[in-house]
Design an enzyme around this catalytic site. Sequence first.
Site, PDB file in Angstrom:
ATOM      1  N   LYS A 113       0.966  -1.060  -0.138  1.00 36.56           N
ATOM      2  CA  LYS A 113       0.194  -0.011   0.076  1.00 36.56           C
ATOM      3  C   LYS A 113       0.825   1.353  -0.071  1.00 36.56           C
ATOM      4  CE  LYS A 113      -4.209  -2.037   0.584  1.00 36.56           C
ATOM      5  NZ  LYS A 113      -5.303  -1.901  -0.202  1.00 36.56           N
ATOM      6  N   LYS A 195      -3.887 -10.272  -6.530  1.00 33.08           N
ATOM      7  CA  LYS A 195      -5.006 -10.500  -5.998  1.00 33.08           C
ATOM      8  C   LYS A 195      -6.189  -9.528  -6.692  1.00 33.08           C
ATOM      9  CE  LYS A 195      -5.862  -8.487  -1.649  1.00 33.08           C
ATOM     10  NZ  LYS A 195      -7.044  -7.946  -1.074  1.00 33.08           N
ATOM     11  N   LYS A 198     -10.794  -4.376  -4.397  1.00 31.35           N
ATOM     12  CA  LYS A 198     -11.601  -3.412  -4.930  1.00 31.35           C
ATOM     13  C   LYS A 198     -11.138  -2.106  -4.941  1.00 31.35           C
ATOM     14  CE  LYS A 198     -13.829  -3.843  -0.401  1.00 31.35           C
ATOM     15  NZ  LYS A 198     -12.529  -3.470   0.569  1.00 31.35           N
TER      16      LYS A 198
HETATM   17  P1  ATP Z   1      -8.528  -2.968  -0.465  1.00 30.32           P
HETATM   18  O1  ATP Z   1      -8.534  -3.055  -1.934  1.00 30.32           O
HETATM   19  O2  ATP Z   1      -9.336  -1.807  -0.316  1.00 30.32           O
HETATM   20  O3  ATP Z   1      -7.447  -3.340  -0.082  1.00 30.32           O
HETATM   21  P2  ATP Z   1      -9.588  -5.725  -0.543  1.00 30.32           P
HETATM   22  O4  ATP Z   1     -10.633  -5.909  -1.463  1.00 30.32           O
HETATM   23  O5  ATP Z   1      -8.223  -6.308  -0.804  1.00 30.32           O
HETATM   24  O6  ATP Z   1      -9.745  -3.930  -0.230  1.00 30.32           O
HETATM   25  P3  ATP Z   1     -11.216  -6.225   2.029  1.00 30.32           P
HETATM   26  O7  ATP Z   1     -12.441  -6.170   1.075  1.00 30.32           O
HETATM   27  O8  ATP Z   1     -11.277  -5.311   2.893  1.00 30.32           O
HETATM   28  O9  ATP Z   1      -9.818  -6.293   1.051  1.00 30.32           O
HETATM   29  O10 ATP Z   1     -11.061  -7.602   2.496  1.00 30.32           O
HETATM   30  C1  ATP Z   1     -12.055  -8.305   3.101  1.00 30.32           C
HETATM   31  C2  ATP Z   1     -11.936  -9.822   2.916  1.00 30.32           C
HETATM   32  O11 ATP Z   1     -11.886 -10.362   1.775  1.00 30.32           O
HETATM   33  C3  ATP Z   1     -10.476 -10.074   3.585  1.00 30.32           C
HETATM   34  O12 ATP Z   1     -10.567 -11.215   4.439  1.00 30.32           O
HETATM   35  C4  ATP Z   1      -9.701 -10.455   2.592  1.00 30.32           C
HETATM   36  O13 ATP Z   1      -8.604 -11.565   2.878  1.00 30.32           O
HETATM   37  C5  ATP Z   1     -10.838 -11.092   1.425  1.00 30.32           C
HETATM   38  N1  ATP Z   1     -10.349 -10.900   0.330  1.00 30.32           N
HETATM   39  C6  ATP Z   1     -10.296  -9.628  -0.508  1.00 30.32           C
HETATM   40  N2  ATP Z   1      -9.713  -9.835  -1.843  1.00 30.32           N
HETATM   41  C7  ATP Z   1      -9.822 -11.075  -1.962  1.00 30.32           C
HETATM   42  C8  ATP Z   1      -9.529 -12.017  -3.225  1.00 30.32           C
HETATM   43  N3  ATP Z   1      -9.076 -11.632  -4.314  1.00 30.32           N
HETATM   44  N4  ATP Z   1      -9.466 -13.329  -2.957  1.00 30.32           N
HETATM   45  C9  ATP Z   1      -9.753 -13.882  -1.686  1.00 30.32           C
HETATM   46  N5  ATP Z   1      -9.992 -13.313  -0.563  1.00 30.32           N
HETATM   47  C10 ATP Z   1     -10.044 -11.858  -0.748  1.00 30.32           C
END
Ligand code: ATP
Length: 329
Positions: A113, A195, A198
Amino acid sequence: MTKKIIFSGIKPTGIPTLGSLLGAMSHWEKLSSEYNCLYSVVDLHAITIRQEPSVLRDNGRNLFAWLIALGLDPDKNTLYYQSQVPAHAELGWILNCYAYVGELNRMTQFKDKSAKNADNINAGLYTYPVLQTADIVLFQANLVPIGEDQRQHLELCRDIAERFNKIYGEIFTIPEAYVPPVGARIMGLQNPENKMSKSDDNPNDCIYLSDSTDVIIKKFKRAVTDSDNTIRTAAEKPGISNLLSIYSCVTGKKVADCEAEFDGKGYGHFKQAVGEAVAETLKPYQEKHAHLMADIATLDAIAAKGAERAANMAAPTLKIVKEAIGFIN
Ligand code: ATP
Ligand code: LTN
Protein backbone atom coordinates in the site's frame (compact mmCIF):
# COMPACT_ATOMS: atom_id res chain seq x y z
CA MET A 1 -22.78 -24.40 25.90
CA THR A 2 -21.88 -20.87 24.83
CA LYS A 3 -21.01 -20.47 21.18
CA LYS A 4 -17.48 -19.65 20.08
CA ILE A 5 -16.88 -16.15 18.75
CA ILE A 6 -16.05 -15.06 15.24
CA PHE A 7 -14.88 -11.61 14.19
CA SER A 8 -14.10 -10.40 10.70
CA GLY A 9 -13.91 -7.04 8.99
CA ILE A 10 -14.15 -5.59 5.52
CA LYS A 11 -13.08 -2.12 4.41
CA PRO A 12 -15.52 0.26 2.70
CA THR A 13 -12.92 1.23 0.10
CA GLY A 14 -15.02 0.52 -2.99
CA ILE A 15 -17.63 -1.86 -4.31
CA PRO A 16 -16.91 -5.36 -2.99
CA THR A 17 -15.54 -7.76 -5.60
CA LEU A 18 -15.97 -11.38 -6.45
CA GLY A 19 -12.72 -11.84 -4.47
CA SER A 20 -14.24 -10.37 -1.31
CA LEU A 21 -17.26 -12.62 -1.83
CA LEU A 22 -15.50 -15.92 -2.57
CA GLY A 23 -12.57 -15.31 -0.23
CA ALA A 24 -14.53 -13.97 2.71
CA MET A 25 -18.19 -13.03 2.76
CA SER A 26 -19.67 -16.26 1.36
CA HIS A 27 -18.02 -18.14 4.24
CA TRP A 28 -19.23 -15.67 6.85
CA GLU A 29 -22.80 -16.65 6.12
CA LYS A 30 -22.05 -20.38 6.46
CA LEU A 31 -20.40 -19.88 9.86
CA SER A 32 -23.16 -17.77 11.29
CA SER A 33 -25.36 -20.57 12.66
CA GLU A 34 -22.57 -22.33 14.53
CA TYR A 35 -20.80 -19.29 16.02
CA ASN A 36 -21.57 -16.00 17.67
CA CYS A 37 -20.46 -13.75 14.82
CA LEU A 38 -19.48 -10.11 14.59
CA TYR A 39 -18.90 -8.67 11.12
CA SER A 40 -17.82 -5.09 10.85
CA VAL A 41 -17.53 -2.53 8.08
CA VAL A 42 -14.10 -1.33 9.17
CA ASP A 43 -14.18 2.33 8.22
CA LEU A 44 -11.36 3.25 10.64
CA HIS A 45 -9.15 1.02 8.50
CA ALA A 46 -10.45 2.55 5.27
CA ILE A 47 -9.11 6.03 6.11
CA THR A 48 -5.51 4.81 6.05
CA ILE A 49 -5.95 5.58 2.33
CA ARG A 50 -7.42 9.05 1.67
CA GLN A 51 -11.21 8.87 1.16
CA GLU A 52 -13.68 11.41 -0.21
CA PRO A 53 -16.24 11.88 2.64
CA SER A 54 -19.37 11.43 0.50
CA VAL A 55 -17.85 8.41 -1.25
CA LEU A 56 -16.83 6.83 2.06
CA ARG A 57 -20.38 7.27 3.32
CA ASP A 58 -21.85 5.69 0.17
CA ASN A 59 -19.34 2.85 0.17
CA GLY A 60 -20.03 2.16 3.84
CA ARG A 61 -23.79 1.91 3.42
CA ASN A 62 -23.49 -0.07 0.22
CA LEU A 63 -21.14 -2.54 1.86
CA PHE A 64 -23.35 -2.85 4.91
CA ALA A 65 -26.29 -3.62 2.61
CA TRP A 66 -24.16 -6.24 0.81
CA LEU A 67 -23.55 -8.06 4.07
CA ILE A 68 -27.29 -8.42 4.60
CA ALA A 69 -28.03 -9.10 0.91
CA LEU A 70 -25.51 -11.95 0.92
CA GLY A 71 -27.46 -13.66 3.66
CA LEU A 72 -26.19 -12.38 7.00
CA ASP A 73 -29.22 -11.94 9.22
CA PRO A 74 -28.68 -8.83 11.41
CA ASP A 75 -30.67 -10.45 14.21
CA LYS A 76 -28.38 -13.48 14.34
CA ASN A 77 -25.07 -11.68 13.58
CA THR A 78 -23.70 -8.47 15.01
CA LEU A 79 -23.27 -6.22 11.97
CA TYR A 80 -21.96 -2.70 12.50
CA TYR A 81 -19.69 0.18 11.48
CA GLN A 82 -16.38 0.06 13.32
CA SER A 83 -16.33 3.86 13.84
CA GLN A 84 -19.57 3.61 15.86
CA VAL A 85 -17.84 1.52 18.55
CA PRO A 86 -15.10 3.64 20.20
CA ALA A 87 -13.61 0.62 22.01
CA HIS A 88 -11.81 -0.35 18.76
CA ALA A 89 -9.79 2.86 18.69
CA GLU A 90 -9.21 2.79 22.44
CA LEU A 91 -7.81 -0.72 22.51
CA GLY A 92 -5.98 0.00 19.25
CA TRP A 93 -4.03 2.78 20.95
CA ILE A 94 -3.23 0.63 23.97
CA LEU A 95 -1.96 -2.23 21.82
CA ASN A 96 0.23 0.15 19.81
CA CYS A 97 2.33 0.30 22.94
CA TYR A 98 2.80 -3.49 22.82
CA ALA A 99 3.65 -3.82 19.11
CA TYR A 100 7.22 -3.48 17.90
CA VAL A 101 8.29 -1.34 14.98
CA GLY A 102 10.43 -4.27 13.83
CA GLU A 103 7.41 -6.52 13.39
CA LEU A 104 5.33 -3.82 11.67
CA ASN A 105 8.19 -3.28 9.22
CA ARG A 106 7.72 -6.84 8.00
CA MET A 107 4.06 -6.45 6.99
CA THR A 108 3.71 -6.97 3.25
CA GLN A 109 0.35 -5.15 2.99
CA PHE A 110 2.05 -2.03 4.39
CA LYS A 111 4.80 -2.32 1.80
CA ASP A 112 2.30 -2.84 -1.05
CA LYS A 113 0.00 0.00 0.00
CA SER A 114 2.93 2.38 0.62
CA ALA A 115 4.21 1.71 -2.87
CA LYS A 116 0.74 2.42 -4.31
CA ASN A 117 0.20 5.57 -2.21
CA ALA A 118 3.68 7.06 -2.08
CA ASP A 119 2.32 10.57 -1.40
CA ASN A 120 0.42 9.48 1.72
CA ILE A 121 2.39 6.95 3.77
CA ASN A 122 0.70 7.92 7.01
CA ALA A 123 1.25 6.53 10.50
CA GLY A 124 -2.20 4.91 10.45
CA LEU A 125 -1.25 2.81 7.44
CA TYR A 126 1.76 1.63 9.39
CA THR A 127 -0.06 0.72 12.61
CA TYR A 128 -3.08 -0.67 10.74
CA PRO A 129 -2.35 -4.29 11.79
CA VAL A 130 -2.42 -3.24 15.45
CA LEU A 131 -5.92 -1.83 15.06
CA GLN A 132 -6.82 -5.09 13.35
CA THR A 133 -5.44 -6.94 16.39
CA ALA A 134 -7.62 -4.80 18.65
CA ASP A 135 -10.70 -5.55 16.50
CA ILE A 136 -10.21 -9.25 17.08
CA VAL A 137 -9.12 -9.52 20.72
CA LEU A 138 -11.67 -6.93 21.86
CA PHE A 139 -14.30 -9.63 21.48
CA GLN A 140 -12.16 -12.57 22.59
CA ALA A 141 -12.69 -13.99 19.11
CA ASN A 142 -11.76 -17.64 18.64
CA LEU A 143 -11.87 -17.69 14.87
CA VAL A 144 -11.16 -15.08 12.18
CA PRO A 145 -12.31 -15.85 8.63
CA ILE A 146 -9.95 -14.17 6.17
CA GLY A 147 -8.48 -14.53 2.71
CA GLU A 148 -4.89 -15.65 2.22
CA ASP A 149 -3.60 -12.03 2.08
CA GLN A 150 -4.52 -11.49 5.74
CA ARG A 151 -2.65 -14.46 7.23
CA GLN A 152 0.37 -12.35 8.17
CA HIS A 153 -1.81 -9.85 10.05
CA LEU A 154 -3.40 -12.67 12.00
CA GLU A 155 0.00 -14.08 12.96
CA LEU A 156 0.94 -10.63 14.26
CA CYS A 157 -2.34 -10.43 16.17
CA ARG A 158 -1.52 -13.71 17.92
CA ASP A 159 2.00 -12.49 18.76
CA ILE A 160 0.75 -9.22 20.26
CA ALA A 161 -2.01 -10.96 22.24
CA GLU A 162 0.43 -13.55 23.58
CA ARG A 163 2.90 -10.83 24.55
CA PHE A 164 0.19 -8.96 26.43
CA ASN A 165 -0.95 -12.14 28.19
CA LYS A 166 2.62 -12.92 29.24
CA ILE A 167 2.86 -9.58 31.01
CA TYR A 168 -0.62 -9.33 32.55
CA GLY A 169 -2.04 -12.86 32.74
CA GLU A 170 -4.61 -14.62 30.55
CA ILE A 171 -6.52 -11.60 29.29
CA PHE A 172 -6.99 -12.30 25.58
CA THR A 173 -8.13 -15.38 23.73
CA ILE A 174 -5.57 -16.32 21.09
CA PRO A 175 -7.49 -16.47 17.78
CA GLU A 176 -7.14 -18.92 14.91
CA ALA A 177 -7.36 -17.99 11.24
CA TYR A 178 -10.03 -19.56 9.10
CA VAL A 179 -8.81 -19.48 5.50
CA PRO A 180 -11.17 -21.21 3.06
CA PRO A 181 -9.68 -24.16 1.12
CA VAL A 182 -10.81 -22.72 -2.25
CA GLY A 183 -11.35 -19.07 -3.12
CA ALA A 184 -8.88 -17.75 -0.56
CA ARG A 185 -6.99 -15.95 -3.31
CA ILE A 186 -9.00 -14.81 -6.31
CA MET A 187 -6.72 -13.06 -8.76
CA GLY A 188 -7.27 -10.11 -11.08
CA LEU A 189 -8.75 -10.88 -14.53
CA GLN A 190 -6.27 -8.64 -16.37
CA ASN A 191 -3.37 -9.33 -14.07
CA PRO A 192 -3.72 -12.86 -12.70
CA GLU A 193 -0.45 -12.51 -10.79
CA ASN A 194 -2.13 -10.03 -8.42
CA LYS A 195 -5.07 -10.41 -6.04
CA MET A 196 -8.40 -9.01 -7.22
CA SER A 197 -8.83 -5.96 -5.04
CA LYS A 198 -11.73 -3.51 -4.83
CA SER A 199 -9.55 -0.42 -4.59
CA ASP A 200 -7.75 -1.38 -7.80
CA ASP A 201 -7.50 1.28 -10.51
CA ASN A 202 -8.38 -1.04 -13.38
CA PRO A 203 -12.11 -1.92 -13.29
CA ASN A 204 -11.58 -4.67 -15.88
CA ASP A 205 -9.39 -6.52 -13.39
CA CYS A 206 -12.32 -6.94 -11.00
CA ILE A 207 -15.83 -8.29 -11.03
CA TYR A 208 -17.78 -5.97 -8.76
CA LEU A 209 -20.79 -7.46 -7.03
CA SER A 210 -22.90 -4.73 -8.65
CA ASP A 211 -21.79 -5.48 -12.24
CA SER A 212 -24.60 -6.30 -14.70
CA THR A 213 -24.71 -9.65 -16.52
CA ASP A 214 -23.44 -8.04 -19.73
CA VAL A 215 -20.51 -6.37 -18.01
CA ILE A 216 -19.59 -9.57 -16.17
CA ILE A 217 -19.57 -11.63 -19.36
CA LYS A 218 -17.56 -8.95 -21.19
CA LYS A 219 -14.96 -8.80 -18.42
CA PHE A 220 -14.54 -12.59 -18.42
CA LYS A 221 -14.27 -12.64 -22.22
CA ARG A 222 -11.41 -10.14 -21.97
CA ALA A 223 -9.67 -12.01 -19.15
CA VAL A 224 -5.97 -12.57 -19.74
CA THR A 225 -5.09 -16.24 -20.34
CA ASP A 226 -2.32 -17.97 -22.31
CA SER A 227 -1.78 -19.60 -25.68
CA ASP A 228 -1.68 -23.23 -24.61
CA ASN A 229 -5.43 -23.76 -25.11
CA THR A 230 -5.98 -26.45 -22.46
CA ILE A 231 -8.26 -25.82 -19.51
CA ARG A 232 -6.35 -27.02 -16.48
CA THR A 233 -4.83 -25.67 -13.30
CA ALA A 234 -1.08 -25.11 -13.48
CA ALA A 235 1.41 -22.67 -11.99
CA GLU A 236 2.40 -21.46 -15.45
CA LYS A 237 -1.28 -20.82 -16.32
CA PRO A 238 -2.37 -18.25 -13.70
CA GLY A 239 -5.25 -16.85 -15.77
CA ILE A 240 -6.94 -20.17 -16.54
CA SER A 241 -6.22 -21.48 -13.02
CA ASN A 242 -7.98 -18.42 -11.60
CA LEU A 243 -11.01 -18.86 -13.87
CA LEU A 244 -11.23 -22.53 -12.89
CA SER A 245 -11.12 -21.67 -9.24
CA ILE A 246 -13.86 -19.03 -9.71
CA TYR A 247 -16.03 -21.50 -11.66
CA SER A 248 -15.48 -24.15 -8.99
CA CYS A 249 -16.48 -21.73 -6.21
CA VAL A 250 -19.68 -20.47 -7.84
CA THR A 251 -20.89 -23.87 -9.04
CA GLY A 252 -19.76 -25.86 -5.98
CA LYS A 253 -18.06 -28.40 -8.29
CA LYS A 254 -14.56 -29.72 -7.62
CA VAL A 255 -11.80 -28.15 -9.73
CA ALA A 256 -10.96 -31.57 -11.25
CA ASP A 257 -14.61 -31.98 -12.33
CA CYS A 258 -14.56 -28.51 -13.87
CA GLU A 259 -11.42 -29.43 -15.83
CA ALA A 260 -13.16 -32.57 -17.09
CA GLU A 261 -16.30 -30.60 -18.03
CA PHE A 262 -14.29 -28.31 -20.34
CA ASP A 263 -11.89 -30.91 -21.64
CA GLY A 264 -11.33 -30.27 -25.37
CA LYS A 265 -13.36 -27.03 -25.33
CA GLY A 266 -11.92 -23.68 -26.39
CA TYR A 267 -11.14 -20.72 -24.12
CA GLY A 268 -13.98 -18.66 -25.63
CA HIS A 269 -16.56 -21.26 -24.64
CA PHE A 270 -15.05 -21.63 -21.17
CA LYS A 271 -14.92 -17.88 -20.46
CA GLN A 272 -18.54 -17.48 -21.53
CA ALA A 273 -19.57 -20.31 -19.17
CA VAL A 274 -17.67 -18.79 -16.24
CA GLY A 275 -19.23 -15.37 -16.91
CA GLU A 276 -22.74 -16.80 -17.05
CA ALA A 277 -22.27 -18.84 -13.88
CA VAL A 278 -20.98 -15.80 -11.98
CA ALA A 279 -23.76 -13.52 -13.26
CA GLU A 280 -26.39 -16.07 -12.31
CA THR A 281 -24.94 -16.41 -8.80
CA LEU A 282 -24.89 -12.65 -8.24
CA LYS A 283 -28.33 -11.81 -9.61
CA PRO A 284 -30.49 -12.64 -6.54
CA TYR A 285 -28.02 -10.86 -4.25
CA GLN A 286 -28.12 -7.76 -6.45
CA GLU A 287 -31.90 -7.66 -6.26
CA LYS A 288 -31.87 -7.91 -2.48
CA HIS A 289 -29.16 -5.24 -2.31
CA ALA A 290 -31.21 -2.79 -4.39
CA HIS A 291 -34.18 -3.36 -2.12
CA LEU A 292 -32.12 -2.64 1.03
CA MET A 293 -30.56 0.49 -0.45
CA ALA A 294 -34.01 1.90 -1.16
CA ASP A 295 -34.51 2.47 2.58
CA ILE A 296 -31.40 4.05 4.10
CA ALA A 297 -33.12 5.00 7.37
CA THR A 298 -33.88 1.36 8.12
CA LEU A 299 -30.36 0.33 7.11
CA ASP A 300 -28.82 2.93 9.46
CA ALA A 301 -31.12 1.82 12.28
CA ILE A 302 -30.01 -1.80 11.85
CA ALA A 303 -26.37 -0.66 12.00
CA ALA A 304 -26.98 1.41 15.14
CA LYS A 305 -28.47 -1.62 16.87
CA GLY A 306 -25.47 -3.71 15.83
CA ALA A 307 -23.07 -1.07 17.17
CA GLU A 308 -24.84 -1.03 20.51
CA ARG A 309 -24.60 -4.81 20.77
CA ALA A 310 -20.90 -4.76 19.78
CA ALA A 311 -20.13 -2.03 22.32
CA ASN A 312 -21.75 -4.09 25.08
CA MET A 313 -19.77 -7.16 24.06
CA ALA A 314 -16.51 -5.18 23.98
CA ALA A 315 -16.92 -3.44 27.35
CA PRO A 316 -15.84 -6.27 29.71
CA THR A 317 -12.58 -6.90 27.85
CA LEU A 318 -11.67 -3.23 27.71
CA LYS A 319 -12.36 -2.99 31.44
CA ILE A 320 -10.05 -5.84 32.41
CA VAL A 321 -7.35 -4.57 30.06
CA LYS A 322 -7.41 -1.14 31.70
CA GLU A 323 -7.37 -2.60 35.19
CA ALA A 324 -4.49 -4.91 34.30
CA ILE A 325 -2.41 -2.04 32.93
CA GLY A 326 -2.98 0.08 36.04
CA PHE A 327 -5.41 2.72 34.83
CA ILE A 328 -7.61 4.19 37.55
CA ASN A 329 -11.21 3.08 37.30
P1 ATP B 1 -8.59 -2.99 -0.65
O1 ATP B 1 -8.49 -3.10 -2.14
O2 ATP B 1 -9.18 -1.72 -0.18
O3 ATP B 1 -7.30 -3.31 0.05
P2 ATP B 1 -9.59 -5.63 -0.49
O4 ATP B 1 -10.66 -5.88 -1.52
O5 ATP B 1 -8.24 -6.14 -0.79
O6 ATP B 1 -9.61 -4.08 -0.20
P3 ATP B 1 -11.21 -6.22 1.85
O7 ATP B 1 -12.40 -6.13 1.00
O8 ATP B 1 -11.13 -5.29 2.99
O9 ATP B 1 -9.88 -6.20 0.95
O10 ATP B 1 -11.09 -7.70 2.39
C1 ATP B 1 -12.14 -8.34 3.03
C2 ATP B 1 -11.85 -9.80 3.09
O11 ATP B 1 -11.88 -10.35 1.78
C3 ATP B 1 -10.48 -10.14 3.66
O12 ATP B 1 -10.62 -11.25 4.51
C4 ATP B 1 -9.66 -10.50 2.47
O13 ATP B 1 -8.67 -11.46 2.78
C5 ATP B 1 -10.71 -11.09 1.53
N1 ATP B 1 -10.34 -10.86 0.13
C6 ATP B 1 -10.23 -9.66 -0.49
N2 ATP B 1 -9.86 -9.82 -1.77
C7 ATP B 1 -9.73 -11.16 -1.96
C8 ATP B 1 -9.38 -11.98 -3.08
N3 ATP B 1 -9.07 -11.45 -4.24
N4 ATP B 1 -9.37 -13.31 -2.92
C9 ATP B 1 -9.71 -13.86 -1.75
N5 ATP B 1 -10.04 -13.15 -0.65
C10 ATP B 1 -10.06 -11.83 -0.75
N1 LTN C 1 -7.17 -5.95 7.23
C1 LTN C 1 -8.31 -6.57 6.61
C2 LTN C 1 -9.63 -6.00 7.10
C3 LTN C 1 -9.77 -6.16 8.59
C4 LTN C 1 -9.98 -7.38 9.30
C5 LTN C 1 -10.06 -7.02 10.68
C6 LTN C 1 -10.10 -8.71 8.93
C7 LTN C 1 -9.71 -5.18 9.53
N2 LTN C 1 -9.90 -5.67 10.79
C8 LTN C 1 -10.21 -8.00 11.67
C9 LTN C 1 -10.26 -9.67 9.92
C10 LTN C 1 -10.33 -9.31 11.28
C11 LTN C 1 -8.14 -6.36 5.09
O1 LTN C 1 -7.33 -5.58 4.67
N3 LTN C 1 -8.89 -7.06 4.33
